[in-house]
Design an enzyme around this catalytic site. Structure first.
Site, PDB file in Angstrom:
ATOM      1  N   ILE A   1       5.084   1.075  -9.489  1.00  0.00           N
ATOM      2  CA  ILE A   1       5.323   0.692  -8.569  1.00  0.00           C
ATOM      3  C   ILE A   1       4.502   1.669  -7.065  1.00  0.00           C
ATOM      4  O   ILE A   1       4.465   2.057  -6.930  1.00  0.00           O
ATOM      5  CB  ILE A   1       6.896   0.895  -7.879  1.00  0.00           C
ATOM      6  CG1 ILE A   1       7.856   0.204  -8.833  1.00  0.00           C
ATOM      7  CG2 ILE A   1       6.990   0.469  -6.426  1.00  0.00           C
ATOM      8  CD1 ILE A   1       9.589   0.969  -8.422  1.00  0.00           C
ATOM      9  N   PRO A   2       3.661  -0.145  -7.604  1.00  0.00           N
ATOM     10  CA  PRO A   2       2.677   1.151  -6.518  1.00  0.00           C
ATOM     11  C   PRO A   2       2.133   1.502  -5.533  1.00  0.00           C
ATOM     12  O   PRO A   2       1.201   0.940  -4.633  1.00  0.00           O
ATOM     13  CB  PRO A   2       1.200  -0.071  -7.084  1.00  0.00           C
ATOM     14  CG  PRO A   2       2.018  -1.158  -6.160  1.00  0.00           C
ATOM     15  CD  PRO A   2       3.459  -1.075  -7.170  1.00  0.00           C
ATOM     16  N   CYS A   3       3.059   2.844  -5.068  1.00  0.00           N
ATOM     17  CA  CYS A   3       3.326   3.064  -3.168  1.00  0.00           C
ATOM     18  C   CYS A   3       1.702   4.045  -2.602  1.00  0.00           C
ATOM     19  O   CYS A   3       1.391   3.970  -1.837  1.00  0.00           O
ATOM     20  CB  CYS A   3       3.947   3.846  -3.132  1.00  0.00           C
ATOM     21  SG  CYS A   3       4.237   5.748  -4.284  1.00  0.00           S
ATOM     22  N   HIS A   4       1.379   3.786  -3.964  1.00  0.00           N
ATOM     23  CA  HIS A   4      -0.784   4.804  -3.663  1.00  0.00           C
ATOM     24  C   HIS A   4      -1.368   3.784  -3.752  1.00  0.00           C
ATOM     25  O   HIS A   4      -2.368   3.823  -3.057  1.00  0.00           O
ATOM     26  CB  HIS A   4      -1.310   4.911  -5.110  1.00  0.00           C
ATOM     27  CG  HIS A   4      -1.390   3.814  -6.512  1.00  0.00           C
ATOM     28  ND1 HIS A   4      -0.516   3.688  -7.453  1.00  0.00           N
ATOM     29  CD2 HIS A   4      -2.304   2.950  -6.752  1.00  0.00           C
ATOM     30  CE1 HIS A   4      -0.786   2.523  -7.845  1.00  0.00           C
ATOM     31  NE2 HIS A   4      -2.096   2.214  -7.875  1.00  0.00           N
ATOM     32  N   ARG A   5      -0.999   2.443  -3.315  1.00  0.00           N
ATOM     33  CA  ARG A   5      -2.154   1.304  -2.658  1.00  0.00           C
ATOM     34  C   ARG A   5      -1.601   1.550  -0.878  1.00  0.00           C
ATOM     35  O   ARG A   5      -2.274   0.576  -0.706  1.00  0.00           O
ATOM     36  CB  ARG A   5      -1.886   0.353  -3.296  1.00  0.00           C
ATOM     37  CG  ARG A   5      -2.428  -0.428  -4.333  1.00  0.00           C
ATOM     38  CD  ARG A   5      -1.823  -1.430  -5.262  1.00  0.00           C
ATOM     39  NE  ARG A   5      -2.427  -1.251  -6.809  1.00  0.00           N
ATOM     40  CZ  ARG A   5      -1.814  -2.085  -8.104  1.00  0.00           C
ATOM     41  NH1 ARG A   5      -0.784  -3.140  -7.632  1.00  0.00           N
ATOM     42  NH2 ARG A   5      -1.761  -2.102  -9.235  1.00  0.00           N
TER      43      ARG A   5
END
Length: 362
Positions: A317-321
């Site tokens: 779940i790409p919260c780093h984006r």
């Protein structure tokens, strides 16, 4: 932290010169003349003592401006258990109902001191605490299968039911009888180029993927157990196996989308925010403002940012984006250096890179 004790520095330098695998992951050494950092068994030419500085974690070396060595790959290989540690773990698995003492380790050619240091650093607990947890996990599985509590307790080496009950309740949060109705969350460990990670899964899918040094990790484990009315046991199911395979492909630049089933734990609002994160394409970024507008709630920037921070399934779940409005990196549970690495990695392997503007933060 930076190592300053002269005796410890002397010990570590000797281990570096001798390429002593027992010290892999125990220290990281920065070489001032090259600005790279390595692990104990690196094959590269050894620097002089006056040109090195030792750290207890690779994050500290990164923060000091050192780059990972391309030969020993410290951020990845340091987190793999050395042969000595693997041997100690195997002793526990083969003898799940027995206590592996320091004497037993010595008899098997294993240094108890090295084992203690490695477990404390990589699992956040002592080797003996790990053993107790493994024994209780084994007992829990036997109780779930209908085995009598008395028989289980004595087979696990406990001399009394009260002693077994006390240890079981302290570990699981409930008595042996009450715990039979609890669900099970399996937990496994994996290594990545950015460090070790823990992955947890229910029967439905992955419910946690976090770096092992993440702050508040124990709180996240406790929250999972409470919300799912479950206990976390060491083990692996098909979801964890698939997640490990897909993560390996992701870090090799061969995968841009994850297909493993997920079972995120959170409120309906948080889950809607996490679903929105899935819609940020690989190799792209979105500001918190843009994310809130995309979710149709432009005034809820803070609430959405908070939900991002509560995401327990990193990378997949790409919260780093999600970045700041000015293009700068903002908070990330795994650390800003890791966030920067992930974005650079995705930018490098983005299949649509030719048609995309270079991200401003790079």
């Amino acid at each position: 932290m930076k190592i300053t004790d002269s005796n410890q520095i002397a010990t570590y330098y000797k281990a570096l010169v001798n390429k002593d695998e027992r010290f892999v992951g125990i220290f990281f050494v920065g070489v001032k003349t090259t600005s790279i950092f390595c692990i104990a068994n690196c094959r590269a030419r050894k620097p002089k003592l006056e040109n090195v500085v030792f750290y207890s974690t690779f994050k500290e070396a990164l923060n000091e401006g050192f780059r990972p060595c391309k030969i020993c790959k410290p951020t990845q290989n340091a987190n793999q258990a050395p042969k000595e540690i693997e041997k100690a773990i195997e002793l526990v698995k083969v003898n799940p109902k027995e206590k592996i003492s320091d004497y037993c380790l010595k008899e098997n050619g294993i240094s108890a001191k090295v084992v203690r240091q490695w477990f404390k650093k990589h699992y956040g607990m002592t080797f003996h605490a790990y053993q107790r947890l493994y024994r209780i996990n084994t007992a829990f599985q036997e109780l779930k299968q209908g085995k009598p509590t008395t028989q289980t307790a004595f087979e696990m080496g406990y001399e009394s039911l009260s002693g077994f009950g006390y240890t079981f309740k302290k570990t699981m949060g409930k008595s042996p009888m009450s715990s039979k109705e609890k669900a099970t969350i399996l937990m496994s460990r994996l290594t990545t180029p950015l460090g070790a990670m823990f992955v947890c899964a229910t029967e439905k899918g992955i419910c946690l993927l976090e770096f092992s040094d993440r702050k508040m990790l124990e709180t996240e484990f406790a929250d999972l157990q409470k919300r799912q009315n479950a206990v976390i046991l060491t083990g692996e199911n098909r979801h964890i196996t698939q997640a490990k395979k897909e993560l390996e492909e992701y870090f090799e630049g061969k995968r841009t989308n994850f297909e493993v089933a997920l079972d995120p734990v959170g409120t309906d609002f948080q889950k809607s925010v996490w679903e929105g994160l899935h819609q940020i394409e690989y190799g792209k970024t979105r500001s918190y403002q843009e994310q809130s507008e995309h979710l149709g709630n432009p005034k809820a920037i803070r609430a959405i940012a908070s939900a991002n921070g509560m995401n327990k399934i990193s990378i997949i779940i790409p919260c780093h984006r999600v970045i700041g409005k000015d293009g700068k990196l903002t908070g990330y549970g795994g650390g800003l250096e890791r966030k920067k690495w992930l974005l650079l990695h995705e930018n490098k392997y983005n299949p649509n890179k030719e048609n995309q503007k270079e991200p401003s933060l790079f």
